[in-house]
Design a protein around this motif. Structure first.
Motif, short mmCIF file in Angstrom:
data_model
loop_
_atom_site.label_atom_id
_atom_site.label_comp_id
_atom_site.label_asym_id
_atom_site.label_seq_id
_atom_site.Cartn_x
_atom_site.Cartn_y
_atom_site.Cartn_z
N TYR A 1 -7.54 8.97 9.56
CA TYR A 1 -6.31 8.92 10.32
C TYR A 1 -5.71 10.31 10.49
N ASN B 1 0.91 8.26 14.52
CA ASN B 1 -0.36 8.19 13.79
C ASN B 1 -1.46 7.58 14.65
N LEU C 1 -9.59 5.12 6.42
CA LEU C 1 -9.45 3.68 6.53
C LEU C 1 -10.85 3.12 6.76
N TYR D 1 2.28 3.90 15.36
CA TYR D 1 0.82 3.89 15.19
C TYR D 1 0.18 3.55 16.53
N THR E 1 -9.81 -4.28 6.71
CA THR E 1 -9.85 -2.83 6.48
C THR E 1 -9.13 -2.54 5.17
N ASN F 1 -5.81 -9.80 5.86
CA ASN F 1 -4.88 -8.68 5.73
C ASN F 1 -3.84 -8.99 4.65
N TYR G 1 6.71 -3.05 6.05
CA TYR G 1 6.55 -3.94 7.22
C TYR G 1 7.81 -4.80 7.37
N LEU H 1 -6.59 -2.87 13.25
CA LEU H 1 -5.95 -3.84 12.34
C LEU H 1 -4.64 -3.23 11.85
N VAL H 2 -3.54 -3.97 11.86
CA VAL H 2 -2.23 -3.38 11.52
C VAL H 2 -2.03 -3.31 10.01
N PHE I 1 4.26 1.39 2.61
CA PHE I 1 4.51 0.69 3.89
C PHE I 1 5.70 -0.25 3.74
N VAL J 1 0.81 -1.23 0.00
CA VAL J 1 0.00 0.00 0.00
C VAL J 1 0.85 1.28 0.00
N GLU J 2 0.46 2.20 -0.88
CA GLU J 2 1.08 3.52 -0.93
C GLU J 2 0.05 4.58 -0.53
N ASP J 3 0.53 5.75 -0.16
CA ASP J 3 -0.41 6.85 0.12
C ASP J 3 -0.98 7.34 -1.20
N GLY K 1 -7.96 1.12 2.48
CA GLY K 1 -8.03 2.55 2.21
C GLY K 1 -9.04 2.86 1.12
N SER L 1 7.39 3.76 6.69
CA SER L 1 7.05 3.83 5.27
C SER L 1 8.30 4.17 4.50
C1 LIG Z 1 -4.54 -1.26 8.13
N1 LIG Z 1 -3.83 -2.16 7.19
C2 LIG Z 1 -4.76 -3.04 6.47
C3 LIG Z 1 -2.88 -1.45 6.30
C4 LIG Z 1 -3.54 -0.50 5.33
N2 LIG Z 1 -4.04 -0.88 4.15
N3 LIG Z 1 -4.53 0.24 3.50
C5 LIG Z 1 -4.33 1.33 4.29
C6 LIG Z 1 -4.65 2.68 4.13
C7 LIG Z 1 -4.30 3.58 5.14
C8 LIG Z 1 -3.68 3.12 6.31
C9 LIG Z 1 -3.35 4.05 7.40
C10 LIG Z 1 -3.84 3.79 8.68
C11 LIG Z 1 -3.52 4.65 9.72
C12 LIG Z 1 -2.73 5.78 9.46
F1 LIG Z 1 -2.44 6.63 10.45
C13 LIG Z 1 -2.22 6.05 8.16
C14 LIG Z 1 -2.55 5.16 7.14
O1 LIG Z 1 -2.13 5.35 5.84
C15 LIG Z 1 -1.45 6.58 5.56
C16 LIG Z 1 -1.16 6.58 4.07
N4 LIG Z 1 -0.03 5.69 3.81
C17 LIG Z 1 -0.16 4.56 3.15
C18 LIG Z 1 1.13 4.05 3.05
N5 LIG Z 1 1.98 4.88 3.69
C19 LIG Z 1 1.25 5.91 4.17
C20 LIG Z 1 -3.36 1.78 6.48
C21 LIG Z 1 -3.70 0.90 5.47
#
Ligand SMILES: CN(C)Cc1n[nH]c2ccc(-c3ccc(F)cc3OCCn3ccnc3)cc12
Length: 389
Positions: free
Chosen positions: A187, A342, A365, A311, A173, A137, A83, A388-389, A81, A72-74, A175, A296
């Protein structure tokens, strides 16, 4: 044709928008064990199913690399991410884990697809209903083989492996929004290292702001304020278990924890999970805070390769005011070297987000329940008691 938006999800037991008022609460489809397919779903040629053993260093490394490069990317594709292997072992090897629920797809030995499940018992809406189910997940398909419709097959295969164990619900969960979220949470970010956040492009300065002004604004004391705050130890497990289970009952969605599960999820693991307890006189634990480590990767930046993010996990404040407890969490995270802290707006988090100067993130989320109709169509974020992580 399967390329209409959500075409796959409309084939799944999820309430669609106009069923929200007609479906009765509870399972949407009754599961019939005898009808569960006994063999894995077909894959396009050269693709093969495999169970991943995360205890095996080589296999764990393959999962790590797949996620690091393809997960996952922003929304602006600036961060992805990252991990760690120790984190993945924490997240995916809890008590009662099923080896065939860590599912990979390989092409010529190369891992190109991944999806995971862990067993949970979820309490839904009222104490009476508790459902044994899976928490899904880490759905990930290699960037180079997307649009092969591999993701729906990964979802169907892990669903089959859950059904075959006579379990018919899942919680997950994402995004993105697909049919049909049970809650849409947001978030928030609290700056700990203002200079770095500006250098990686996470934060930006307006005309009147300067880096040093930002650093002063977010400056934290050297040490936490709460008397008796210390790292959690094994001897605290019984008290933390009672505190946590009692605390979570106020929410509409929550897990119930055994002492073994509290040991797994909360005993501190370096660079994975930090838990601090407040011990008053005579060894009585009255509160605890916890946060997990999820860096990240900064995708293109001349100066930094990673953003160190803590987090918020579970925080139980029964004697200490929650704002004070979380202020101490910020100080502890800063001292552990994190750049940002976060938190979602779930549980009681709204009570400290503004006061402790968290800023809203740019996305949300969404929480999902598979094959379950809630009494109330949507839950408010503050009714969600699961992270959920
Ligand atoms: C939950 N777990 C399933 C991972 C997951 N999947 N999709 C996501 C979308 C948002 C978040 C999230 C949850 C809490 C938070 F404070 C910031 C987040 O994302 C920031 C954007 N970002 C994405 C990658 N690097 C930065 C987690 C997830």
């Amino acid at each position: 044709k399967l390329n209409k938006p959500h075409q796959f999800w409309e084939t799944q037991p999820m309430p669609n928008i106009n069923e929200l008022d007609s479906l009765k609460p509870g399972p949407i489809q009754e599961g019939i064990l005898e009808e569960v397919r006994k063999d894995p779903y077909n894959l396009i040629s050269k693709f093969e199913w495999c169970n991943i053993d995360l205890r095996n260093d080589e296999q764990a490394q393959q999962v790590y690399t797949l996620l690091k490069e393809n997960y996952v990317e922003d929304d602006d594709n600036m961060f992805r991410f990252d991990y760690s292997i120790d984190f993945l072992r924490w997240a995916l090897l809890p008590p009662g884990q099923h080896p065939d629920w860590i599912v990979g797809v390989r092409v010529n030995q190369k891992l190109v697809g991944f999806i995971t499940g862990i067993p949970v018992t979820l309490h839904i809406e009222n104490q009476q209903t508790k459902v044994k189910m899976t928490e899904i997940n880490f759905l990930c398909v290699h960037k180079k083989i997307r649009a092969n419709r591999l993701a729906p097959v990964l979802i169907k295969e892990i669903t089959r492996r859950v059904h075959i164990k006579n379990m018919w619900q899942a919680v997950y969960t994402a995004g993105i929004v697909v049919p049909t979220p049970i809650s849409q949470t947001r978030y928030y970010h609290r700056s700990l290292n203002a200079k770095k956040l500006i250098e990686v492009g996470f934060s930006s300065l307006s005309a009147r702001q300067t880096i040093s002004r930002q650093q002063k604004l977010y400056k934290l004391p050297e040490e936490p304020k709460t008397q008796g705050l210390r790292s959690m130890k094994k001897k605290d497990v019984a008290q933390v278990t009672k505190l946590l289970n009692e605390y979570l009952k106020q929410f509409k969605l929550y897990f119930k924890y055994t002492e073994d599960e509290v040991k797994h999820w909360f005993l501190p693991r370096k660079d994975v999970i930090s838990t601090y307890v407040v011990e008053k006189e005579q060894g009585v634990v009255t509160d605890f805070l916890s946060f997990y480590n999820l860096p990240s990767q900064v995708i293109k930046n001349p100066k930094h390769t990673h953003l160190r993010a803590a987090y918020s996990y579970y925080n139980v404040a029964t004697q200490t005011p929650i704002v004070q407890l979380m202020y101490d969490a910020l100080i502890l995270a800063k001292n552990e070297g994190y750049d940002v802290f976060n938190a979602l707006d779930i549980m009681e988090n709204e009570k400290f987000l503004k006061e402790l100067m968290f800023c809203p993130g740019d996305g949300q989320l969404n929480y999902y329940l598979y094959n379950w109709k809630l009494e109330s169509n949507m839950l408010k974020p503050e009714e969600i008691g699961i992270v959920l992580v």
